[in-house]
Write a protein that holds these residues in place. Structure first.
Motif, PDB file in Angstrom:
ATOM      1  N   ALA A 107      34.222  49.604  56.930  1.00 61.70           N
ATOM      2  CA  ALA A 107      34.636  48.391  57.592  1.00 61.70           C
ATOM      3  C   ALA A 107      34.421  47.261  56.973  1.00 61.70           C
ATOM      4  O   ALA A 107      35.322  46.071  56.867  1.00 61.70           O
ATOM      5  N   GLN A 108      33.262  46.951  56.583  1.00 59.79           N
ATOM      6  CA  GLN A 108      32.717  45.607  55.834  1.00 59.79           C
ATOM      7  C   GLN A 108      33.515  45.494  54.475  1.00 59.79           C
ATOM      8  O   GLN A 108      34.198  44.456  54.134  1.00 59.79           O
ATOM      9  N   LYS A 109      33.837  46.566  53.674  1.00 62.76           N
ATOM     10  CA  LYS A 109      34.341  46.521  52.379  1.00 62.76           C
ATOM     11  C   LYS A 109      35.897  46.391  52.785  1.00 62.76           C
ATOM     12  O   LYS A 109      36.453  45.540  52.083  1.00 62.76           O
ATOM     13  N   ASP A 110      36.423  46.895  53.702  1.00 61.37           N
ATOM     14  CA  ASP A 110      37.877  46.427  54.126  1.00 61.37           C
ATOM     15  C   ASP A 110      38.242  45.188  54.153  1.00 61.37           C
ATOM     16  O   ASP A 110      39.215  44.468  54.087  1.00 61.37           O
ATOM     17  N   PHE A 111      37.159  44.660  55.178  1.00 64.98           N
ATOM     18  CA  PHE A 111      37.415  43.243  55.431  1.00 64.98           C
ATOM     19  C   PHE A 111      37.261  42.290  54.160  1.00 64.98           C
ATOM     20  O   PHE A 111      37.829  41.281  54.189  1.00 64.98           O
ATOM     21  N   LEU A 112      36.184  42.650  53.429  1.00 65.12           N
ATOM     22  CA  LEU A 112      36.251  41.664  52.117  1.00 65.12           C
ATOM     23  C   LEU A 112      37.705  41.660  51.358  1.00 65.12           C
ATOM     24  O   LEU A 112      38.155  40.969  50.983  1.00 65.12           O
ATOM     25  N   HIS A 113      38.198  43.188  51.272  1.00 64.30           N
ATOM     26  CA  HIS A 113      39.249  43.211  50.658  1.00 64.30           C
ATOM     27  C   HIS A 113      40.558  42.679  51.112  1.00 64.30           C
ATOM     28  O   HIS A 113      41.187  42.114  50.402  1.00 64.30           O
TER      29      HIS A 113
END
Length: 297
Positions: A243-249
């Protein structure tokens, strides 16, 4: 400096993530909560008080509600912070794209608010993902989840926010974390406490649907929103990291990051929720090296 130790997230990436998370946990989070309630508000009282399933009529009307929902223009901006009128192409981390429309747009907003809350909690408290997954909440209608208690400091000048959960590294027993503080009598919510409050409200409906006590939940189905208890899942460390990776992306200005940071966190996908612990410890140590002992403890 032991060999193989985890390096903290560079300031440029950590600050970009935290600033975006704070933005999402402000007016956007309030409006996503309002949108969700508007979509699934019952037309009348249920005959069975224990029946929390999403009726087809309520599920079907969510699209129309979303299309007519008006989002705010944030200070310093010229356009509403988002819109659900037109479908859009979502670029995935692996380079693929997918069309987002209908209730899928509502789902993406909910998951983005969830990701912002996870970033804020892990970055500002040093809590592990597995420990965040252990926190429980009982839907009691209050502003904060049931795992949060507020007590005065010894001198009475501060109100301290504590979170009760399970410490999973050593003793695996229930323990408390200090997650925020404010001046006594203030109504200010520190960023991580605000994140706890948002998660409490964001998943209240889904917690009832799945008969769950978990503060953080996952949606088992790949698309859409849950209609039955089988569509509600328990959180996992990997799902919170993703979820954090998607948010960064999807929501951060990655173009402003240095090339090596983009290579590490965006291309090679090296962002891990556990890195926030090292980042949190480094931040405190920078304030005062004498904090090394309590940081370690």
């Amino acid at each position: 400096h032991r060999q193989g130790k985890l390096e903290p997230i560079p300031d440029c990436v950590a600050l970009e993530l935290l600033n975006r998370a704070q933005r999402w946990l402000g007016i956007p989070a309030d409006e996503v909560l309002a949108l969700q309630e508007a979509c699934y508000e019952r037309d009348g009282p249920s005959r069975d008080p224990g029946d929390h399933s999403i009726k087809f009529g309520a599920y079907a009307k969510s699209q129309k509600v979303a299309e007519n929902f008006r989002f705010s223009i944030l200070d310093g901006e010229k356009e509403p912070w988002t819109s659900l009128v037109s479908p859009y192409e979502r670029a995935l981390r692996d380079g693929r794209t997918g069309s987002i429309s209908g209730r899928q747009m509502i789902r993406r907003l909910i998951l983005s608010v969830q990701a912002a809350a996870i970033v804020a909690i892990q970055a500002c408290t040093g809590i592990r993902s597995s420990e965040l997954a252990s926190f429980e909440d009982v839907n009691d209608g209050g502003e904060l989840p049931s795992c949060i208690t507020v007590r005065p400091s010894s001198d009475g000048m501060l109100e301290l926010f504590y979170c009760l959960g399970v410490e999973l590294k050593t003793n695996k027993k229930r323990d408390e974390w200090l997650v925020g503080a404010r001046l006594a009598g203030s109504d200010y919510l520190p960023l991580p406490v605000r994140a706890f409050s948002v998660l409490h409200q964001l998943f209240a409906r889904w917690r009832a649907l799945g008969d769950s006590r978990q503060l953080v939940l996952t949606f088992s189905a790949a698309k859409g929103l849950p209609r039955t208890a089988s569509s509600i899942g328990a959180p996992r460390s990997q799902s919170m990291t993703n979820a954090q990776k998607d948010f960064l992306h999807e929501h951060c200005d990655t173009a402003s990051l240095p090339i090596d940071a983009i290579e590490r966190f965006c291309v090679n996908d090296k962002l891990r929720g556990h890195l926030w612990r090292t980042t949190f410890a480094t931040f405190l140590y920078r304030i005062d090296p004498r904090l090394l002992e309590p940081i370690s403890r």
